[in-house]
Design a protein around this motif. Structure first.
Motif, PDB file in Angstrom:
ATOM      1  N   ALA A 596      34.179  25.766  44.465  1.00 56.89           N
ATOM      2  CA  ALA A 596      35.154  26.770  44.036  1.00 56.89           C
ATOM      3  C   ALA A 596      36.358  26.821  44.949  1.00 56.89           C
ATOM      4  CB  ALA A 596      34.483  28.145  43.970  1.00 56.89           C
ATOM      5  N   SER A 597      36.197  26.414  46.213  1.00 61.23           N
ATOM      6  CA  SER A 597      37.297  26.466  47.158  1.00 61.23           C
ATOM      7  C   SER A 597      38.364  25.423  46.869  1.00 61.23           C
ATOM      8  CB  SER A 597      36.770  26.269  48.583  1.00 61.23           C
ATOM      9  OG  SER A 597      37.800  26.335  49.516  1.00 61.23           O
ATOM     10  N   PHE A 598      38.009  24.382  46.135  1.00 59.30           N
ATOM     11  CA  PHE A 598      38.929  23.265  45.897  1.00 59.30           C
ATOM     12  C   PHE A 598      40.233  23.724  45.261  1.00 59.30           C
ATOM     13  CE2 PHE A 598      40.451  20.350  42.571  1.00 59.30           C
ATOM     14  CZ  PHE A 598      40.935  19.329  43.365  1.00 59.30           C
ATOM     15  N   TYR A 599      40.156  24.677  44.334  1.00 59.55           N
ATOM     16  CA  TYR A 599      41.324  25.084  43.562  1.00 59.55           C
ATOM     17  C   TYR A 599      42.350  25.828  44.410  1.00 59.55           C
ATOM     18  CZ  TYR A 599      37.979  23.968  39.924  1.00 59.55           C
ATOM     19  OH  TYR A 599      37.053  23.328  39.149  1.00 59.55           O
ATOM     20  N   TYR A 600      41.972  26.240  45.605  1.00 58.67           N
ATOM     21  CA  TYR A 600      42.876  26.988  46.481  1.00 58.67           C
ATOM     22  C   TYR A 600      43.355  26.144  47.657  1.00 58.67           C
ATOM     23  CZ  TYR A 600      40.801  30.718  43.757  1.00 58.67           C
ATOM     24  OH  TYR A 600      40.360  31.494  42.715  1.00 58.67           O
ATOM     25  N   THR A 635      48.496  36.941  37.217  1.00 56.91           N
ATOM     26  CA  THR A 635      48.207  36.468  35.857  1.00 56.91           C
ATOM     27  C   THR A 635      46.818  36.859  35.374  1.00 56.91           C
ATOM     28  OG1 THR A 635      47.319  34.344  36.627  1.00 56.91           O
ATOM     29  CG2 THR A 635      49.696  34.476  36.246  1.00 56.91           C
ATOM     30  N   GLY A 636      45.925  37.157  36.314  1.00 56.34           N
ATOM     31  CA  GLY A 636      44.546  37.453  35.931  1.00 56.34           C
ATOM     32  C   GLY A 636      43.779  36.234  35.483  1.00 56.34           C
ATOM     33  N   LYS A 637      44.313  35.039  35.710  1.00 59.36           N
ATOM     34  CA  LYS A 637      43.695  33.793  35.239  1.00 59.36           C
ATOM     35  C   LYS A 637      43.089  33.027  36.406  1.00 59.36           C
ATOM     36  CE  LYS A 637      46.667  33.318  31.170  1.00 59.36           C
ATOM     37  NZ  LYS A 637      47.117  34.710  31.207  1.00 59.36           N
ATOM     38  N   SER A 638      41.918  32.491  36.196  1.00 54.00           N
ATOM     39  CA  SER A 638      41.233  31.701  37.214  1.00 54.00           C
ATOM     40  C   SER A 638      41.857  30.319  37.318  1.00 54.00           C
ATOM     41  CB  SER A 638      39.747  31.582  36.867  1.00 54.00           C
ATOM     42  OG  SER A 638      39.144  30.554  37.626  1.00 54.00           O
ATOM     43  N   PRO A 639      42.149  29.830  38.524  1.00 56.79           N
ATOM     44  CA  PRO A 639      42.671  28.462  38.664  1.00 56.79           C
ATOM     45  C   PRO A 639      41.734  27.418  38.085  1.00 56.79           C
ATOM     46  CG  PRO A 639      42.959  29.686  40.704  1.00 56.79           C
ATOM     47  CD  PRO A 639      42.113  30.537  39.810  1.00 56.79           C
TER      48      PRO A 639
END
Length: 716
Positions: A596-600, A635-639
């Motif tokens: 999950a950390s990859f997207y950040y 945006t309230g959207k998950s990366p």
């Protein structure tokens, strides 16, 4: 030169001016450009066109709605030369940022006369000379950063006229002399004061203790200050990071919580200091009694009391025997406490979230071969207090009730309730390979423990043993940011955050990261920021968690995170355990990952996919992570969801939506539709986020600039 030649030269100089349609502000800026060294290869300031009517479209220039110049922002532009900037015609100039260029010469007094100047950042140049006394005319100045230059001379007393200063950073220069009296009463609005790495002398003014608004740092390290530490420093807020190391201070350290919490490293390099939190004992000499006239030990004709050689020998022998006895008894008691007491120490923990009873050994599990330990390193077990009084001791911790919060690659997280009802967050790190020795661990703990800020989770204490470690933090009760944005699986009464709360969280995060980057002694990088590592208080104030976790874990074995792991309610798990003792996480080379950390993570972190990589960790990594979190909040959207659906990251999705002229309401979180009238604020904040997630790390703003931009956006 003849009079005729002089008149002709003057005519040539004045001839182009009537051709300019440029206003007075533009002419003043052109004069600044001409004072710089113009290199043929440079492309900087190429659009500073004298044929324009005003300079508002020029690179680095910001204007207000009336077309007046309010900012000159040209950091990292390789500008060189002894610059000149006259603010006579720049009456609305508020912000000047020329950080990290090659500027030389002295600070122009004319620049300081700007009546509206609020921010002056000239750090990381080669400017020399003293601070002009005209600094006192900049009475609206809020931020003055002259660090990493060659300024010299004393601090001018006129700086006390800058009564609105919030940030005063003069570190890494050649300043000398004593500090002017009156810093405390006159600069009461200061939030951060950094005078480190200079040659200031004299005593530390006692009135510095009046700086009750300090939130960041009081850093006076690496100077030549002498005398005692003023007891008034103990009145500073407990969250202030204090560093008095490497001076010539002497005497006992005032016993206040603020100074005790600073830890021993805040006083290193002062060999004449004594008392907690250092290990140096203060030896108080008794007053010399007044001798009697008929005292047989009084040497005739002298005013001194002297022992005879026989009595002196007896005193020395008796004292030596007594000292040996005390040391022997102390060692026997300590050994019994270290090894006898810890044989039976254990902590019960809940076996799972269902509440089933069970036992979990948190630390100090039973050792049968106790005698063999006596011959080993005496530091097989250690309980380290990061704060002088964390509110509990080891015995209370080991008797406490523990409830499992989550289990991931960075270890198990517990909520621990001690006997007085207080809650703590305890992370258990396994270290089966013994990858980090006690001294290394202790050094990291002391360094990380000095990071004290309202927006950073506090590390209270640690346990170290050969096979595992415990990190004891303050307990933050209101869940993490990921849950606040998206809710929890299976929970139907989800209440979305209003815009005001989201903006407050973003500002708090910016302040916390700025402190980590600029006010910590080593200018740290967090390295793995994500919504699950941001905790929320009951007032929805953010707390950055997991800072320094990779430095403390230092696990030589790779532990993959369970794919079924769900972020816990109140505390967070690091996304992975590094494959070696490294202060920063490594990034896999594959673009698709379950991590999950990859997207950040910033794109350039992929270069650290191997242990042999020599790329230096950068604070711009944190800026990228922050930008992605900002866009997720707005945006309230998950990366992850955006990438899986559109094969582009969240930043590119937002930019594309803007490029195709989508309405703001179609980009932001639908729940924010109730916050009517805030669309301009939301658009301005998204623009800041897009700047943070830019592909070129050199063009990303610093976290300090992000914080300043957010404050401006929030005022719109």
């Amino acid at each position: 030169m003849s009079l005729l030649q002089l008149c002709f030269t003057s005519f040539l100089l004045l001839l182009p001016l009537p051709l300019y349609s440029l206003n007075d502000e533009g002419l003043a800026l052109l004069s600044f450009k001409q004072s710089l060294q113009q290199k043929p290869s440079t492309t900087q300031l190429q659009n500073w066109n004298p044929s324009d009517t005003n300079p508002c479209s020029w690179e680095g220039i910001g204007c207000n709605q009336l077309g007046r110049v309010i900012s000159l922002t040209l950091p990292y532009k390789q500008l060189a030369g002894s610059f000149h900037l006259d603010s006579t015609n720049l009456t609305q100039l508020r912000h000047v940022n020329l950080r990290s260029n090659n500027l030389t010469g002295t600070l122009p007094p004319e620049l300081l006369r700007s009546p509206a100047l609020k921010t002056l950042v000239l750090s990381e140049n080669s400017i020399s000379g003293p601070i002009p006394p005209e600094i006192g005319t900049a009475d609206r100045l809020q931020t003055l950063d002259l660090s990493h230059n060659s300024f010299n001379g004393p601090l001018p007393p006129s700086i006390l006229n800058c009564k609105r200063l919030k940030q005063l950073v003069l570190s890494s220069n050649l300043f000398s002399g004593s500090l002017p009296d009156g810093i405390g009463p006159n600069l009461i609005t200061l939030q951060s004061l950094n005078l480190s790495s200079n040659a200031f002398t004299g005593r530390i003014p006692g009135d510095i203790g009046n700086l009750s608004n300090l939130q960041g740092a009081l850093d006076l390290s690496h100077n030549l200050f002498t005398g005692a530490i003023p007891s008034s420093l103990g009145a500073l807020p407990e969250t202030v990071y204090i560093d008095l190391s490497h001076n010539n201070l002497s005497g006992p350290i005032p016993q206040s919580r603020t100074l005790l919490d600073a830890g021993p490293t805040a006083f290193l390099g002062n060999p004449l200091l004594c008392g907690p939190p250092t290990k140096a004992l203060c030896l108080s000499l008794p007053e010399k009694p007044k001798p009697m006239a008929d005292d047989p030990l009084l040497e005739p004709g002298s005013g001194e009391r002297r022992l005879s050689p026989a009595l002196l020998a007896i005193a020395i022998v008796s004292g030596t025997v007594l000292a040996i006895g005390v040391v022997a008894l102390s060692f026997a008691y300590w050994r019994r406490a270290q090894y006898g007491k810890r044989n039976d120490v254990a902590v019960a923990a809940a076996a799972g979230r269902s509440g089933a009873a069970g036992k979990e050994m948190l630390c100090f599990s039973r050792r049968d071969d106790v005698e063999s330990l006596a011959s080993e390193n005496v530091e097989q077990y250690a309980f380290l207090k990061v704060e002088a009084d964390p509110g509990f001791d080891l015995e209370q911790l080991l008797k406490a009730s523990a409830f499992l919060l989550g289990n991931g690659g960075a270890g198990i997280m517990y909520k621990v309730v001690i006997e007085n009802g207080a809650s703590l967050a305890v992370r258990r790190l396994e270290d089966g390979g013994g990858g980090q020795r006690f001294r290394e661990f202790q050094g990291e703990v002391e360094a990380i423990g000095k990071i004290r800020h309202p927006n950073i989770v506090r590390l209270l204490a640690c346990c170290w043993c050969a096979s595992e470690k415990l990190l004891i933090y303050e307990y933050v009760p209101n869940g993490n940011l990921a849950t606040a944005i998206h809710g929890r699986n299976g929970v139907t009464n989800f209440k979305p955050m209003p815009w005001s709360t989201r903006l407050r969280i973003l500002k708090g995060l910016a302040r916390g990261l700025t402190f980590i980057h600029e006010c910590s002694p080593k200018r740290y990088v967090h390295g793995h920021l994500k919504p699950t590592s941001i905790l929320l208080t009951s007032d929805m104030d953010p707390r950055i968690a997991d800072f320094g976790l990779n430095r403390l874990a230092c696990n030589p074995t790779t532990a993959e995170e369970s794919s079924s792991f769900e972020p816990p309610l109140a505390h967070t798990e690091s996304s992975r355990t590094p494959s070696q003792c490294s202060p920063y996480p490594l990034t896999p080379t594959n673009a698709k990952t379950n991590n999950a950390s990859f997207y950040y993570e910033a794109p350039e972190m992929a270069s650290r996919s191997s242990a042999s990589s020599s790329s230096k960790p950068s604070q711009k990594w944190d800026v990228y992570s922050y930008g992605m979190i900002l866009l997720e909040i707005v945006t309230g959207k998950s990366p992850a969801a955006i990438l899986n659906a559109s094969e582009m990251d969240l930043g590119k999705w937002v930019q594309l939506s803007i490029d195709v002229s989508k309405a703001i309401g179609d980009i932001v979180d639908p729940f924010l539709a109730h916050d009517s009238g805030k669309e301009l604020q939301m658009a301005a904040v998204m623009k800041i986020g897009l700047a943070c997630v830019g592909g070129n790390p050199d063009k990303r703003p610093s976290m300090r600039n992000v914080g300043v931009a957010l404050e401006k956006a929030g005022d719109e």
